[in-house]
Design a protein around this motif. Sequence first.
Motif, mmCIF file in Angstrom:
data_model
loop_
_atom_site.group_PDB
_atom_site.id
_atom_site.type_symbol
_atom_site.label_atom_id
_atom_site.label_comp_id
_atom_site.label_asym_id
_atom_site.label_seq_id
_atom_site.Cartn_x
_atom_site.Cartn_y
_atom_site.Cartn_z
ATOM 1 N N MET A 18 0.633 -1.057 0.135
ATOM 2 C CA MET A 18 -0.271 0.283 0.438
ATOM 3 C C MET A 18 0.764 1.263 0.222
ATOM 4 S SD MET A 18 -3.569 -0.704 -0.478
ATOM 5 C CE MET A 18 -3.937 1.099 -0.354
ATOM 6 N N GLU A 19 2.232 1.234 -0.676
ATOM 7 C CA GLU A 19 2.841 2.206 -0.418
ATOM 8 C C GLU A 19 2.596 2.967 -1.745
ATOM 9 O OE1 GLU A 19 5.952 4.948 -0.763
ATOM 10 O OE2 GLU A 19 5.546 3.780 -2.690
ATOM 11 N N LEU A 20 2.350 4.341 -1.960
ATOM 12 C CA LEU A 20 1.193 5.366 -2.698
ATOM 13 C C LEU A 20 1.683 4.870 -4.131
ATOM 14 C CD1 LEU A 20 -0.587 7.186 -3.172
ATOM 15 C CD2 LEU A 20 1.167 8.850 -2.636
ATOM 16 N N SER A 21 3.982 5.444 -3.983
ATOM 17 C CA SER A 21 4.417 5.027 -5.233
ATOM 18 C C SER A 21 3.470 3.640 -6.037
ATOM 19 C CB SER A 21 5.349 5.100 -5.445
ATOM 20 O OG SER A 21 6.267 3.917 -4.374
ATOM 21 N N GLN A 22 3.595 2.776 -5.294
ATOM 22 C CA GLN A 22 3.225 1.496 -5.946
ATOM 23 C C GLN A 22 1.945 1.014 -6.630
ATOM 24 O OE1 GLN A 22 4.847 -0.795 -6.474
ATOM 25 N NE2 GLN A 22 3.813 -1.897 -8.206
ATOM 26 N N VAL A 23 1.207 1.496 -5.534
ATOM 27 C CA VAL A 23 -0.504 1.934 -5.587
ATOM 28 C C VAL A 23 -1.125 2.904 -6.739
ATOM 29 C CG1 VAL A 23 -2.327 2.867 -4.924
ATOM 30 C CG2 VAL A 23 -0.821 1.448 -2.910
ATOM 31 N N LEU A 24 -0.011 4.141 -7.032
ATOM 32 C CA LEU A 24 -0.331 4.537 -8.202
ATOM 33 C C LEU A 24 0.254 3.887 -9.237
ATOM 34 C CD1 LEU A 24 -1.211 7.338 -9.355
ATOM 35 C CD2 LEU A 24 1.726 8.241 -8.661
ATOM 36 N N HIS A 25 1.474 3.432 -9.548
ATOM 37 C CA HIS A 25 2.242 2.315 -10.735
ATOM 38 C C HIS A 25 0.769 1.150 -11.071
ATOM 39 C CE1 HIS A 25 4.166 -0.832 -12.341
ATOM 40 N NE2 HIS A 25 4.837 -0.105 -12.943
ATOM 41 N N ASP A 26 0.345 0.964 -9.801
ATOM 42 C CA ASP A 26 -0.241 0.032 -10.006
ATOM 43 C C ASP A 26 -1.947 0.623 -10.924
ATOM 44 O OD1 ASP A 26 1.261 -1.720 -9.176
ATOM 45 O OD2 ASP A 26 0.341 -2.440 -7.824
ATOM 46 N N ALA A 27 -2.373 1.688 -10.689
ATOM 47 C CA ALA A 27 -3.576 1.868 -10.727
ATOM 48 C C ALA A 27 -3.323 2.429 -12.790
ATOM 49 C CB ALA A 27 -4.305 2.929 -10.174
ATOM 50 N N LYS A 28 -2.315 3.187 -12.594
ATOM 51 C CA LYS A 28 -1.948 3.393 -13.563
ATOM 52 C C LYS A 28 -1.557 2.843 -14.554
ATOM 53 C CE LYS A 28 -2.041 8.032 -13.189
ATOM 54 N NZ LYS A 28 -3.002 8.877 -13.084
ATOM 55 N N GLU A 29 -1.365 1.679 -14.979
ATOM 56 C CA GLU A 29 -0.248 0.254 -15.356
ATOM 57 C C GLU A 29 -2.540 -0.010 -15.984
ATOM 58 O OE1 GLU A 29 1.812 -2.911 -14.325
ATOM 59 O OE2 GLU A 29 3.164 -2.154 -14.891
ATOM 60 N N GLN A 30 -3.544 0.002 -15.261
ATOM 61 C CA GLN A 30 -4.766 -0.154 -15.315
ATOM 62 C C GLN A 30 -4.997 0.319 -15.364
ATOM 63 O OE1 GLN A 30 -6.984 -2.412 -11.989
ATOM 64 N NE2 GLN A 30 -5.093 -2.334 -11.088
ATOM 65 N N GLY A 31 -4.898 1.737 -16.419
ATOM 66 C CA GLY A 31 -5.946 2.417 -17.335
ATOM 67 C C GLY A 31 -6.617 3.547 -16.133
ATOM 68 N N LEU A 32 -6.191 3.732 -15.178
ATOM 69 C CA LEU A 32 -6.230 5.081 -13.954
ATOM 70 C C LEU A 32 -6.153 6.237 -15.182
ATOM 71 C CD1 LEU A 32 -7.686 5.649 -11.766
ATOM 72 C CD2 LEU A 32 -5.068 6.300 -11.182
ATOM 73 N N PRO A 33 -6.602 8.174 -15.229
ATOM 74 C CA PRO A 33 -6.722 8.902 -16.220
ATOM 75 C C PRO A 33 -5.739 9.390 -14.584
ATOM 76 C CG PRO A 33 -8.739 8.834 -15.324
ATOM 77 C CD PRO A 33 -8.049 7.435 -14.772
ATOM 78 N N ASN A 34 -4.541 9.830 -15.236
ATOM 79 C CA ASN A 34 -3.328 10.789 -14.932
ATOM 80 C C ASN A 34 -3.471 11.443 -14.018
ATOM 81 O OD1 ASN A 34 -1.219 9.094 -16.814
ATOM 82 N ND2 ASN A 34 -1.574 10.699 -18.507
#
Length: 83
Positions: A18-34
């Motif tokens: 649940m480290e923020l950079s990892q959560v952000l990376h995982d979400a962006k890989e799934q298509g989360l808007p920038n």
Amino acid sequence: FYGTIELASVTKDKKYNMELSQVLHDAKEQGLPNHWLPICEDNGSYYCLLPNNEIRYWTNDGYSDETWLNLADWIKKVWIEGN
């Protein structure tokens, strides 16, 4: 964390899931808007902070219509009352 919800955290331990950079990376890989910042992962979906201070629920199969006015509203309705 409280109940079943654990917020993303900024830590030195990059292996913490649940480290923020990892959560952000995982979400962006799934298509989360920038311009959306995931604050909490929920079974592959995310609660996200938007630039206008709203919180939106995002799923990898598309946008959800679930929104909260701001972080305080989300904390009360989802994190506290939902647990």
